[in-house]
Design a protein around this motif. Structure first.
Motif, PDB file in Angstrom:
ATOM      1  N   ALA A  56       0.833  -1.216   0.000  1.00  0.00           N
ATOM      2  CA  ALA A  56       0.000   0.000   0.000  1.00  0.00           C
ATOM      3  C   ALA A  56       0.863   1.259   0.000  1.00  0.00           C
ATOM      4  N   GLY A  57       1.990   1.235   0.727  1.00  0.00           N
ATOM      5  CA  GLY A  57       2.881   2.394   0.731  1.00  0.00           C
ATOM      6  C   GLY A  57       3.469   2.652  -0.640  1.00  0.00           C
ATOM      7  N   ASP A  58       3.865   1.564  -1.360  1.00  0.00           N
ATOM      8  CA  ASP A  58       4.414   1.730  -2.705  1.00  0.00           C
ATOM      9  C   ASP A  58       3.357   2.293  -3.652  1.00  0.00           C
ATOM     10  N   VAL A  59       2.134   1.754  -3.580  1.00  0.00           N
ATOM     11  CA  VAL A  59       1.068   2.263  -4.452  1.00  0.00           C
ATOM     12  C   VAL A  59       0.758   3.721  -4.120  1.00  0.00           C
ATOM     13  N   GLY A  60       0.722   4.050  -2.833  1.00  0.00           N
ATOM     14  CA  GLY A  60       0.471   5.437  -2.443  1.00  0.00           C
ATOM     15  C   GLY A  60       1.552   6.371  -2.948  1.00  0.00           C
ATOM     16  N   MET A  61       2.816   5.935  -2.885  1.00  0.00           N
ATOM     17  CA  MET A  61       3.913   6.762  -3.396  1.00  0.00           C
ATOM     18  C   MET A  61       3.767   6.982  -4.893  1.00  0.00           C
ATOM     19  N   VAL A  62       3.409   5.926  -5.636  1.00  0.00           N
ATOM     20  CA  VAL A  62       3.261   6.056  -7.086  1.00  0.00           C
ATOM     21  C   VAL A  62       2.146   7.038  -7.430  1.00  0.00           C
ATOM     22  N   THR A  63       1.003   6.932  -6.742  1.00  0.00           N
ATOM     23  CA  THR A  63      -0.107   7.851  -7.051  1.00  0.00           C
ATOM     24  C   THR A  63       0.251   9.293  -6.720  1.00  0.00           C
ATOM     25  N   GLU A  64       0.989   9.523  -5.620  1.00  0.00           N
ATOM     26  CA  GLU A  64       1.395  10.890  -5.286  1.00  0.00           C
ATOM     27  C   GLU A  64       2.337  11.452  -6.341  1.00  0.00           C
ATOM     28  N   LEU A  65       3.290  10.608  -6.832  1.00  0.00           N
ATOM     29  CA  LEU A  65       4.210  11.068  -7.867  1.00  0.00           C
ATOM     30  C   LEU A  65       3.464  11.400  -9.153  1.00  0.00           C
TER      31      LEU A  65
END
Length: 449
Positions: A56-65
């Motif tokens: 979830a942290g990786d997906v959240g980072m990708v969406t923020e980028l």
């Protein structure tokens, strides 16, 4: 409460093997359940939340980028870095919106992975999303609604699942099956010894020849088998000694009666009437002595052997004196089972004699009936009924009729029914009295087939 107790008793196995295996299996299942609960509540739950949090942290980072750098060039770089560093496959559908009916779950409902991932995504993203566990068997598809389209993320399931769970389940199931198999094989041998002992005791109790059984199994079972062999030998010696003693008594009693008979025959002429009466008295005394000795002896020395009961019944009916009574026989062509032939002939003969003395019509029926007394499946009773149209016996005194020397003013010795019941019970059966459809008495003999 009593109903629940009866229900539990009904669900419990009846046999020793089933109950023993249940005693072994139930604590084992409880132990495994406790271990599984501890595993779920501790190790598995913590690891699952950490793995879901990482994805979830990786997906959240990708969406923020992607929201911060919306240009095509930047998003290409983001896709490349996500595939290399996070092992995530990304695809962007510009201008699309998410349709209703997401969260396609159901992969492994017993595991907390799906719920943990949804919770972790909800904590780390402020955007609408859903998850799909069914479309790709190797990946989890996560869709995120961005302002200008929908982001598709494929995360490998190996990032959320760990192989030690398989090893744990295999270890639990394997050890349980192994312990259960060992216990079943061991207890089967022990129960086999007890069953052989029970079969030998049952065969000996109904007069079937059965030699000494071989002690085997646990020490207690061996001790019981040895005690049974000793008891069997003592009973046989007692029966032989009693039979020899009764034979001697019979000889000693008949000798003076024989001398009386000879003395009566040598009486002078002119005393024929008195002599005839005395001869009848002597014959009656001999008959009574034979009856008493037969009752005391109990036909204990005869061994069971296969015999045709249908032929025996027909032969008895043909030989029985009618004295004006009609006798009908209803029997199959053949019915072979282990019998003490001479003893059973005496048993049925006594019943026919009792019926003949009181009735004008006698019906003898032989049939097989189901055995509904908790015995093993497939076993049956053989039933012989003797019906007559005589006066019968009142219901409240029918059981007293089986007592030795019971008298109902019929001119008998009071031993006929007592001897008949002893013989039937020696075969493993019994005799009961009831009202007959003919209006008189029904004597029902049941023998194990």
């Amino acid at each position: 409460m009593k109903r629940i107790a009866r229900l539990i008793r009904g669900l419990l196995p009846r046999g020793l093997l089933g109950r023993t295996l249940l005693i072994i299996l139930l604590p084992l299942l409880i132990l495994q359940g406790v271990a599984l609960q501890l595993f779920y509540g501790g190790h598995l739950d913590v690891i699952s939340r950490r793995l879901a949090g990482g994805v979830a942290g990786d997906v959240g980072m990708v969406t923020e980028l992607m929201m911060r750098f919306p240009s095509e060039e930047d998003r290409g770089w983001i896709f490349h870095e996500a595939a290399w560093r996070f092992d995530l496959s990304l695809a962007f559908e510009r201008g699309a919106t998410m349709s209703a009916g997401g969260f396609r779950q159901g992969w492994l409902p017993i595991l907390p992975l799906e719920g943990d991932l949804v919770q972790a995504l909800g904590e780390r993203m402020r955007l609408p999303f859903d998850t799909d566990w069914q479309t790709d068997p190797r990946s989890v598809i996560i869709r995120v609604q961005l302002p200008d389209g929908v982001l598709h993320v494929e995360a490998p399931r190996k990032r959320l699942f760990f192989g030690t769970l398989y090893l744990f389940v295999i270890w639990m199931v394997g050890t349980s099956l192994l312990l259960f198999l060992v216990a079943a094989l061991f207890m089967k041998n022990q129960v086999r010894s007890i069953r052989r002992l029970a079969s030998a005791a049952e065969a000996f109790g109904i007069g079937r020849q059965h030699g000494a059984i071989k002690p085997e199994g646990a020490a207690e079972v061996r001790q019981a088998a040895a005690a049974f062999n000793q008891m069997q030998g003592r009973i046989r010696r007692f029966i032989n000694q009693r039979t020899e003693m009764l034979a001697g008594i019979s000889h000693d009693l008949r000798t003076p009666l024989t001398r009386l008979r000879l003395g009566i025959a040598m009486l002078p002429a002119g005393t024929e009437d008195d002599a005839s009466a005395m001869i009848e008295d002597v014959a009656e005394m001999e008959r009574l002595i034979a009856t008493y000795l037969a009752f005391a002896r109990g036909e204990g020395t005869e061994q069971s052997q296969p015999a045709d009961l249908a032929d025996l019944v027909r032969d008895l009916a043909a030989r029985a004196p009618k004295d004006g009574a009609t006798l009908e026989v209803e029997a199959p062509d053949s019915l072979v089972l282990p019998l003490r032939v001479d003893a059973l002939r005496r048993c049925l003969g006594n019943l026919l004699d009792n019926a003949r003395r009181h009735a004008a019509r006698i019906v003898v029926a032989l049939e097989e009936v189901p055995r509904a007394d908790g015995a093993r499946a497939g076993t049956q009773w053989v039933q012989i009924t003797v019906d007559d149209d005589g006066p019968g016996i009142p219901e409240d005194v029918r059981e007293d009729a089986f007592k030795p020397f019971a008298s109902f003013s019929d001119g008998g010795t009071g031993l006929g029914l007592a001897i008949a019941r002893d013989i039937a019970r020696a075969h493993g059966g019994d005799i009961t009295l009831a009202s007959s459809p003919l209006g008189g008495l029904r004597a029902r003999v049941r023998l194990p087939a």
